[in-house]
Design an enzyme around this catalytic site. Structure first.
Site, PDB file in Angstrom:
ATOM      1  N   ASN A  45       0.832  -1.194   0.000  1.00 52.46           N
ATOM      2  CA  ASN A  45       0.000   0.000   0.000  1.00 52.46           C
ATOM      3  C   ASN A  45       0.868   1.246   0.000  1.00 52.46           C
ATOM      4  O   ASN A  45       1.954   1.259   0.588  1.00 52.46           O
ATOM      5  CB  ASN A  45      -0.963  -0.002   1.188  1.00 52.46           C
ATOM      6  CG  ASN A  45      -0.400   0.722   2.398  1.00 52.46           C
ATOM      7  OD1 ASN A  45      -0.446   1.944   2.465  1.00 52.46           O
ATOM      8  ND2 ASN A  45       0.153  -0.039   3.343  1.00 52.46           N
TER       9      ASN A  45
ATOM     10  N   CYS B 256       6.842   8.262   9.095  1.00 51.17           N
ATOM     11  CA  CYS B 256       6.526   9.406   8.236  1.00 51.17           C
ATOM     12  C   CYS B 256       7.817  10.060   7.751  1.00 51.17           C
ATOM     13  O   CYS B 256       8.794  10.131   8.491  1.00 51.17           O
ATOM     14  CB  CYS B 256       5.721  10.447   9.019  1.00 51.17           C
ATOM     15  SG  CYS B 256       4.210   9.837   9.764  1.00 51.17           S
TER      16      CYS B 256
ATOM     17  N   GLY C 235      -3.648  -6.437  11.316  1.00 52.16           N
ATOM     18  CA  GLY C 235      -3.729  -5.424  10.278  1.00 52.16           C
ATOM     19  C   GLY C 235      -4.344  -5.892   8.979  1.00 52.16           C
ATOM     20  O   GLY C 235      -5.551  -5.867   8.798  1.00 52.16           O
TER      21      GLY C 235
END
Length: 302
Positions: free
Chosen positions: A68, A129, A264
């Site tokens: 993803n 991030c 997940g």
């Protein structure tokens, strides 16, 4: 049987929670699974402002899992506080909010807004991030950067802080120690592993972003190894995740040293996966006459 576990002073009814980014903020799955059956709901990552995410296509199936490159699309912390937290308050489950940002200041703004919300039991800080001030290298890929952001978040946080570690590092134990030294209350790992897929017929990348994060059953052996290494290196509790599909997978993480687990990618295959994993742990405890789930934590024998 006692399935309760405690993470940094927060007791949850069973060691199973959702992995951030795979369960929305709970509302999206509530018509499929009773959220009361979960130890905790971990929200999708939220930033100080809405993020649009990456261009499409941004999901691709691969052998044993998926890639993803969503890009942490989210509506921002204000929407979470106005819409999602009130919804989750209806349920007997703990709420853990995952926090993302592009600068340390972004993280702090979200952490401070969440500090006044008593329904939020813990914060999970996504250090995968890209740090825009450091050439887009993830906060969690350098021990000194991880130490700095952990220390700064702890200065402002009113809830216990979980640092979610990236597996895309040379030495996971070093990263775990850096987070612990900076004051982290707990760790969660692993985040997704960077991967790529190419469509050979179109001769194009399967994802518009070229690379994406791989999750699913194929990453589980790597995740178990990293959880074990981290557990050997630190004294703070660990939430293990990566490819968990059933109760037996979860028990493997507990034996490796995890206090709790997150499910997940399997939520995309089976929306009831988290509840079924919790039931699977109970069946294992019955089979082996284990009274307290905490007796399994780190109980793997040499």
């Amino acid at each position: 049987m006692n399935t309760h576990v405690t993470l940094a002073g927060v007791t949850i009814k069973n060691p199973v929670m959702t992995a951030s980014g795979t369960f929305g903020s709970g509302m999206e799955y509530s018509e499929f699974v009773d959220l009361n059956r979960l130890g905790a709901v971990v929200t999708k990552g939220v930033a100080n402002v809405p993020w649009p995410g990456n261009p499409t296509p941004r999901v691709a199936e691969v052998y044993g899992g998926m890639l993803n490159a969503i890009g942490l699309q989210n509506p921002g912390v204000d929407v979470l506080l106005e819409r999602d937290i009130p919804f989750l308050k209806q349920y007997d489950t703990k709420v853990i909010v995952n926090v993302c940002g592009k600068t340390v200041e972004d993280y702090i703004e979200v952490v401070e807004k969440l500090g006044e919300e008593q329904a939020v039991s813990m914060l999970e800080i996504n250090v995968s991030c890209p740090n825009v001030k450091e050439g887009a290298i993830a906060f969690g890929q350098k021990a000194d950067a991880l130490y700095d952001i952990t220390k700064e978040v702890k200065r402002h946080a009113k809830q216990p802080v979980i640092m979610k570690l990236s597996p895309n590092v040379t030495d996971i134990a070093e990263m775990a120690k850096a987070a612990e030294a900076a004051g982290a209350d707990a760790l969660s790992l692993i985040n997704t592993i960077t991967g790529m897929k190419i469509d050979i017929h179109r001769r194009r990348f399967a994802l518009a972003n070229k690379t994406g994060g791989m999750s699913g059953p194929a990453v589980k052996p790597i995740a178990v190894r990293m959880v074990y290494q981290a557990a050997q290196a630190v004294k703070i509790p660990i939430i293990g995740m990566g490819g968990i599909a059933n109760g037996e997978d979860a028990v493997e993480f507990l034996l490796a040293g995890a206090t709790a687990v997150s499910v997940g990618a399997m939520n995309f295959v089976n929306p009831c996966a988290c509840a079924e994993v919790a039931e699977g742990i109970e069946r294992y405890m019955e089979q082996y006459h284990i009274e307290n789930v905490t007796d399994l934590i780190g109980a793997v024998q040499e």
